[in-house]
Design a protein around this motif. Structure first.
Motif, short mmCIF file in Angstrom:
data_model
loop_
_atom_site.label_atom_id
_atom_site.label_comp_id
_atom_site.label_asym_id
_atom_site.label_seq_id
_atom_site.Cartn_x
_atom_site.Cartn_y
_atom_site.Cartn_z
N UNK A 1 0.83 -1.21 0.00
CA UNK A 1 0.00 0.00 0.00
C UNK A 1 0.86 1.26 0.00
N UNK A 2 0.28 2.34 -0.49
CA UNK A 2 1.01 3.61 -0.54
C UNK A 2 1.33 4.12 0.86
N UNK A 3 0.34 4.01 1.77
CA UNK A 3 0.55 4.46 3.15
C UNK A 3 1.03 3.27 3.97
N UNK A 4 2.26 3.34 4.44
CA UNK A 4 2.86 2.23 5.19
C UNK A 4 3.55 2.78 6.43
N UNK A 5 4.17 1.88 7.19
CA UNK A 5 4.89 2.30 8.39
C UNK A 5 6.01 3.29 8.07
N UNK A 6 6.54 3.21 6.88
CA UNK A 6 7.66 4.09 6.52
C UNK A 6 7.23 5.34 5.74
N UNK A 7 5.99 5.35 5.24
CA UNK A 7 5.57 6.49 4.40
C UNK A 7 4.50 7.38 5.02
N UNK A 8 3.81 6.92 6.07
CA UNK A 8 2.62 7.65 6.52
C UNK A 8 2.93 9.07 6.99
#
Length: 320
Positions: A1-8
């Motif tokens: 997914x686009x929103x992840x632990x590293x990107x949110x």
């Protein structure tokens, strides 16, 4: 997914051009937060993406969080998962509770009203001259609507010519499109053709026409187009549905030709009335006034119409 632990932390939500009905029934950014949570995003992360992430991106360092030195723009929530908003604070003051405003609007500034200024028009003003010949056919550029998109296709269609004037072709869904400059009464009128609107009779007009917000009209005949323009002028802005030289429905927008002073519930009712009236004129796409408003925006491909004429938005030039 686009929103992840590293990107949110580097994602935030955006909305644009939500209708008054959307705002009343669903909300704005809060509606996007609810949708994200319903699809599995952690509520705290969703709220972060709606608040401090956006504030930090735009370098609004005094808002987006609850902390010393930050502006006290706050909400309280009854149910975190459902994002049920109870109270809204602006600069530390309670301004809304349970969906109801606790403030009164100031009077509308006079300079924001009476902003529609057009030169007198006749049906002849709306004639689209043929490039050559008085009778027969010629190939003409046409704005083709792509369903579900705000981009358009630059098409070329054979159209009929009568007495040196390009004629709409209702059977082939090729309609007249008009943009009238309405800020300084310059007399500028852009004329063109659009395909894919689905009107079988009448005309739709709007003073909401991104981004110059001139009057834009789509119609099957010049008399209804003229009537729709005259009604927008009379209302000093708004959305109008006409057929048979009669106004079937309207939504007045007298504040800069873009806003209504009425309560949201009243505006939603008027908006639904104009959309219902428009639907009786043919097989129109969803949200026809939203589609119409973007046909004058000359920075989105491929073909648009402004008060100066057709614009090739790919090559950034007027089509003569």
């Amino acid at each position: 997914p686009l929103v992840s632990d590293t990107t949110y932390k580097r994602c935030f939500f955006v909305v644009d051009d939500r209708t008054c009905s959307d705002l009343l029934r669903e909300g704005d950014i809060d509606a996007v937060v609810r949708k994200a949570v319903s699809r599995g995003l952690d509520p705290v992360r969703a709220i972060q993406m709606a608040t401090i992430n956006a504030a930090e991106y735009f370098r609004l360092h005094d808002r987006g969080a609850i902390a010393p030195g930050y502006m006290a723009n706050l909400i309280t929530i009854n149910d975190l998962a459902k994002v049920e908003i109870d109270m809204v604070f602006y600069r530390g003051k309670l301004v809304a509770r349970e969906g109801k405003p606790l403030f009164s609007l100031p009077p509308v500034a006079p300079e924001l009203t009476h902003t529609v200024h057009i030169k007198p028009l006749t049906a002849k003003s709306l004639s689209l001259p043929a490039k050559r010949g008085n009778l027969g056919e010629e190939t003409y550029p046409v704005i083709e609507i792509i369903p579900g998109q705000i981009v358009t296709k630059k098409a070329a269609e054979k159209v009929g010519i009568v007495d040196g004037v390009v004629m709409p072709d209702i059977e082939r869904d090729i309609l007249k499109l008009v943009v009238v400059e309405r800020h300084k009464a310059s007399g500028n009128i852009g004329l063109g053709l659009v395909k894919g609107f689905g009107l079988k009779k009448g005309a739709l007009a709007s003073s909401v026409a991104h981004d110059s917000h001139n009057i834009i009209v789509v119609g099957t005949n010049d008399l209804d187009i003229l009537k729709a323009i005259e009604e927008v002028d009379s209302l000093q802005g708004g959305l109008v549905v006409c057929a048979g030289r009669k106004v079937l429905a309207s939504l007045p927008l007298p504040i800069a030709g873009l806003l209504s002073p009425e309560p949201l519930e009243v505006v939603v009712s008027q908006h639904e009335n104009v959309e219902e009236a428009a639907a009786t004129l043919g097989n129109l796409p969803p949200a026809p006034f939203s589609i119409l408003s973007f046909l004058a925006l000359p920075v989105i491909p491929e073909l648009r119409l402004t008060d100066l004429g057709l614009v090739d938005a790919v090559e950034f030039k007027l089509i003569k």
